[in-house]
Design a protein around this motif. Structure first.
Motif, mmCIF file in Angstrom:
data_model
loop_
_atom_site.group_PDB
_atom_site.id
_atom_site.type_symbol
_atom_site.label_atom_id
_atom_site.label_comp_id
_atom_site.label_asym_id
_atom_site.label_seq_id
_atom_site.Cartn_x
_atom_site.Cartn_y
_atom_site.Cartn_z
ATOM 1 N N ASP A 1 67.298 16.381 -4.555
ATOM 2 C CA ASP A 1 66.720 17.710 -4.356
ATOM 3 C C ASP A 1 65.383 17.763 -5.077
ATOM 4 O O ASP A 1 65.145 17.019 -6.029
ATOM 5 C CB ASP A 1 67.657 18.801 -4.881
ATOM 6 C CG ASP A 1 67.410 20.150 -4.211
ATOM 7 O OD1 ASP A 1 68.225 20.561 -3.360
ATOM 8 O OD2 ASP A 1 66.366 20.790 -4.521
ATOM 9 N N LYS B 1 68.359 22.302 -10.509
ATOM 10 C CA LYS B 1 69.608 22.066 -9.771
ATOM 11 C C LYS B 1 70.145 20.671 -10.091
ATOM 12 O O LYS B 1 71.337 20.490 -10.342
ATOM 13 C CB LYS B 1 69.366 22.178 -8.254
ATOM 14 C CG LYS B 1 69.189 23.593 -7.768
ATOM 15 C CD LYS B 1 69.155 23.638 -6.244
ATOM 16 C CE LYS B 1 69.081 25.069 -5.754
ATOM 17 N NZ LYS B 1 69.053 25.194 -4.294
ATOM 18 N N THR C 1 65.136 25.361 6.843
ATOM 19 C CA THR C 1 64.253 25.486 8.010
ATOM 20 C C THR C 1 63.885 26.965 8.151
ATOM 21 O O THR C 1 64.455 27.683 8.985
ATOM 22 C CB THR C 1 64.941 24.958 9.297
ATOM 23 O OG1 THR C 1 66.311 25.367 9.297
ATOM 24 C CG2 THR C 1 64.862 23.456 9.397
HETATM 25 N N1 LIG Z 1 73.647 28.456 4.618
HETATM 26 C C1 LIG Z 1 74.371 28.396 5.716
HETATM 27 O O1 LIG Z 1 75.354 29.105 5.865
HETATM 28 C C2 LIG Z 1 74.009 27.443 6.837
HETATM 29 C C3 LIG Z 1 74.936 27.215 7.855
HETATM 30 C C4 LIG Z 1 74.621 26.342 8.881
HETATM 31 C C5 LIG Z 1 73.375 25.728 8.901
HETATM 32 N N2 LIG Z 1 72.478 25.973 7.911
HETATM 33 C C6 LIG Z 1 71.189 25.270 7.977
HETATM 34 O O2 LIG Z 1 71.217 24.229 7.020
HETATM 35 C C7 LIG Z 1 69.916 24.030 6.449
HETATM 36 C C8 LIG Z 1 69.976 24.166 4.944
HETATM 37 O O3 LIG Z 1 70.384 25.483 4.632
HETATM 38 P P1 LIG Z 1 70.944 25.885 3.203
HETATM 39 O O4 LIG Z 1 71.527 27.238 3.369
HETATM 40 O O5 LIG Z 1 71.788 24.808 2.626
HETATM 41 O O6 LIG Z 1 69.576 25.978 2.379
HETATM 42 P P2 LIG Z 1 69.443 26.079 0.795
HETATM 43 O O7 LIG Z 1 68.148 26.727 0.532
HETATM 44 O O8 LIG Z 1 70.699 26.659 0.200
HETATM 45 O O9 LIG Z 1 69.396 24.556 0.323
HETATM 46 C C9 LIG Z 1 68.377 23.697 0.672
HETATM 47 C C10 LIG Z 1 68.092 22.779 -0.499
HETATM 48 O O10 LIG Z 1 67.058 21.858 -0.097
HETATM 49 C C11 LIG Z 1 66.178 21.680 -1.175
HETATM 50 N N3 LIG Z 1 64.917 21.183 -0.641
HETATM 51 C C12 LIG Z 1 63.900 21.854 -0.051
HETATM 52 N N4 LIG Z 1 62.941 21.028 0.356
HETATM 53 C C13 LIG Z 1 63.354 19.785 0.015
HETATM 54 C C14 LIG Z 1 62.785 18.489 0.176
HETATM 55 N N5 LIG Z 1 61.611 18.304 0.777
HETATM 56 N N6 LIG Z 1 63.472 17.449 -0.303
HETATM 57 C C15 LIG Z 1 64.670 17.618 -0.926
HETATM 58 N N7 LIG Z 1 65.261 18.804 -1.078
HETATM 59 C C16 LIG Z 1 64.611 19.876 -0.622
HETATM 60 C C17 LIG Z 1 66.113 23.038 -1.833
HETATM 61 O O11 LIG Z 1 65.681 22.936 -3.164
HETATM 62 C C18 LIG Z 1 67.573 23.492 -1.720
HETATM 63 O O12 LIG Z 1 68.345 23.110 -2.847
HETATM 64 C C19 LIG Z 1 69.013 25.050 7.142
HETATM 65 O O13 LIG Z 1 68.430 24.464 8.255
HETATM 66 C C20 LIG Z 1 70.003 26.120 7.603
HETATM 67 O O14 LIG Z 1 69.523 26.842 8.719
HETATM 68 C C21 LIG Z 1 72.766 26.804 6.872
#
Ligand SMILES: NC(=O)c1ccc[n+]([C@@H]2O[C@H](COP(=O)([O-])OP(=O)(O)OC[C@H]3O[C@@H](n4cnc5c(N)ncnc54)[C@H](O)[C@@H]3O)[C@@H](O)[C@H]2O)c1
Length: 443
Positions: free
Chosen positions: A46, A51, A100
């Motif tokens: 990450d 974190k 995203t």
């Molecule tokens: N949250 C949900 O319920 C859910 C459900 C289905 C799909 N999604 C999809 O999954 C994806 C992630 O969502 P999320 O809710 O886990 O997001 P989140 O913000 O909770 O987690 C994303 C993590 O990625 C890290 N990050 C950002 N840029 C980075 C990089 N370049 N390299 C490494 N780490 C990086 C952030 O610090 C963060 O810890 C999105 O596309 C979202 O639409 C989310």
């Protein structure tokens, strides 16, 4: 089948592979924990140092994950976290689970996918399988991710492997979680799909292969647009029900008695989170390239995004019935998270309502949410009240239930409030409450 493919398949069948998970948020961390719990070496990557440091101390920050599991997998050295992308070379499977979001103009922002893919490419080696899990528009895996990975000089499908497999996690859901929720997988080649299915089957009970990443990307958007459109439909009908004095919640319950051809969706103060609010825009943006207008998406967004405005007007209407001006009215917001029993504030309708109240000169806003200790509304940092007391409730001109957290004592809330504006039908079990104004009831 290539040698790289055979070797990877062997590692997967013997469960001796190393897993890398990029992006340790609501999606990535539960996934990483699931593999590590199976005794498989898992490395989390990450960009946020706090974190990574927390995880390496064995500390958990995602509510749905059992904190003991995190301690155990860190102590046993099955799991570790880092900000250093060079560890990707140690991983046989790399999941990309980065955000995203959309831009201020609601165009897709896939920069996190692009950045993390570059991080993988720098150390890409033969025998690695990359699985993109972030929700995105059809074509992302093939037209954006693959060309970056190809820069490493390896051939996709025989030397390295690439697939899209959308996430379906539903934070706060006590029944469906990472391991028991079926998922879809679409690889660039048949071999990519086969390997991605095997990789997922280590932790997930049912994996459904499809013919291309595009199908997997599009089906995820269909799931979310389906929800967005149906929620918009009931939100629109709720506003009509308010005019005609029919209870929309009873209407939905009644319609739900039909055993086929109907699925209940409920109105509310608007939609939030990182999925159904954002993802439909990814498709409507992409459709424009093909001279195609996605009318359902636009209409649903229009209705859903108007709901915080609608709730604001309901609040103002209730203030107007009392001997108090907008400027001196006290508003108590119950629930700041975007949905019940989660700590996720992203695009929360409660937050939007609070901002809209401020714009209207209603500045005496207090909130309580056990999951959201502080939040920024406008330019000010607000802190959740420690608890919900009778004094707090009675001092508010309007108490607004924006998020129906299970821990709230609704009997107590109704008993001590002047007016409760219930946007979630959370007070439905309280009989003969004359001070409850229900969204979509018209009374
Ligand atoms: N949250 C949900 O319920 C859910 C459900 C289905 C799909 N999604 C999809 O999954 C994806 C992630 O969502 P999320 O809710 O886990 O997001 P989140 O913000 O909770 O987690 C994303 C993590 O990625 C890290 N990050 C950002 N840029 C980075 C990089 N370049 N390299 C490494 N780490 C990086 C952030 O610090 C963060 O810890 C999105 O596309 C979202 O639409 C989310």
């Amino acid at each position: 089948m290539s040698l790289a493919s055979e070797q990877l398949e062997k590692l997967l069948r013997e469960k001796t592979c190393t897993i890398g998970v990029i992006g340790l948020g609501y999606v990535g961390l539960p996934l990483a924990v699931e593999y590590a719990k199976k005794g498989i070496k898992t490395i989390g990557i990450d960009v946020v140092e706090e974190k990574v440091a927390m995880l390496n101390r064995g500390e958990n920050y995602i509510a749905d994950i059992n904190s003991e599991w995190v301690k155990e997998i860190v102590t046993s050295k099955t799991f570790s976290a880092t900000t250093d992308f060079s560890v990707c070379s140690e991983c046989d499977i790399i999941f990309i689970c980065v955000p995203t979001p959309f831009t201020v103009n609601k165009d897709p922002d896939i920069s996190h996918i692009v950045d993390s893919t570059r991080g993988v490419t720098n150390s890409l080696r033969a025998g690695q399988l990359i699985i993109l899990k972030s929700t995105t528009f059809p074509g992302t895996t093939e037209k954006y991710v693959k060309p970056i990975l190809d820069e490493a000089g390896l051939k996709c499908g025989s030397e390295y492997f690439l697939a899209f497999s959308p996430e379906r996690i539903d934070p706060g859901n006590k029944v469906w979680h990472t391991a028991n929720t079926p998922i879809v997988v679409g690889g660039i080649t048949e071999n990519c799909t086969k390997l991605a299915v095997l990789a997922n089957e280590i932790i997930i009970s049912k994996v459904v292969p499809v013919n291309s990443p595009g199908v997997a990307e599009m089906e995820k958007l269909l799931e979310n647009i389906f929800r967005s459109v149906n929620i918009a439909l009931v939100n629109e009908l709720a506003q009509l029900c308010d005019r005609i004095g029919v209870n929309i919640w009873e209407v939905v319950e009644a319609a739900s008695t039909k055993p086929f051809g109907f699925m209940p969706f409920y109105p509310g103060p608007g939609i939030g989170g990182h999925c159904i609010l954002i993802d439909p825009y990814y498709l409507s943006w992409m459709a424009r390239e093909y001279d195609f207008v996605t009318n359902f998406i636009t209409l649903a967004a229009e209705v859903n995004e108007s709901m915080p405005f609608y709730v604001r007007s309901m609040i103002i209407k209730e203030i107007a019935k009392q001997p108090v001006s907008l400027a001196s009215a006290n508003i108590l917001i119950l629930g700041m998270a975007f949905k019940k029993d989660v700590d996720d504030l992203r695009h929360s309708p409660a937050l939007r309502i609070a901002e809209l109240l401020l714009e209207e000169g209603i500045t005496n806003i207090t909130y309580h949410d056990p999951y959201i200790p502080t939040t920024k509304i406008g330019e000010t940092i607000y802190t959740s009240t420690k608890s919900i007391t009778p004094e707090l409730l009675s001092s508010a001109n309007v108490v607004v239930i924006t998020t129906d957290h299970s821990v709230f004592d609704y009997e107590m809330i109704v008993k001590h409030s002047k007016v409760v504006l219930d946007t979630r039908n959370a007070c439905k079990h309280i009989k003969d409450a004359t001070n409850v104004v229900l969204l979509g009831d018209g009374k």
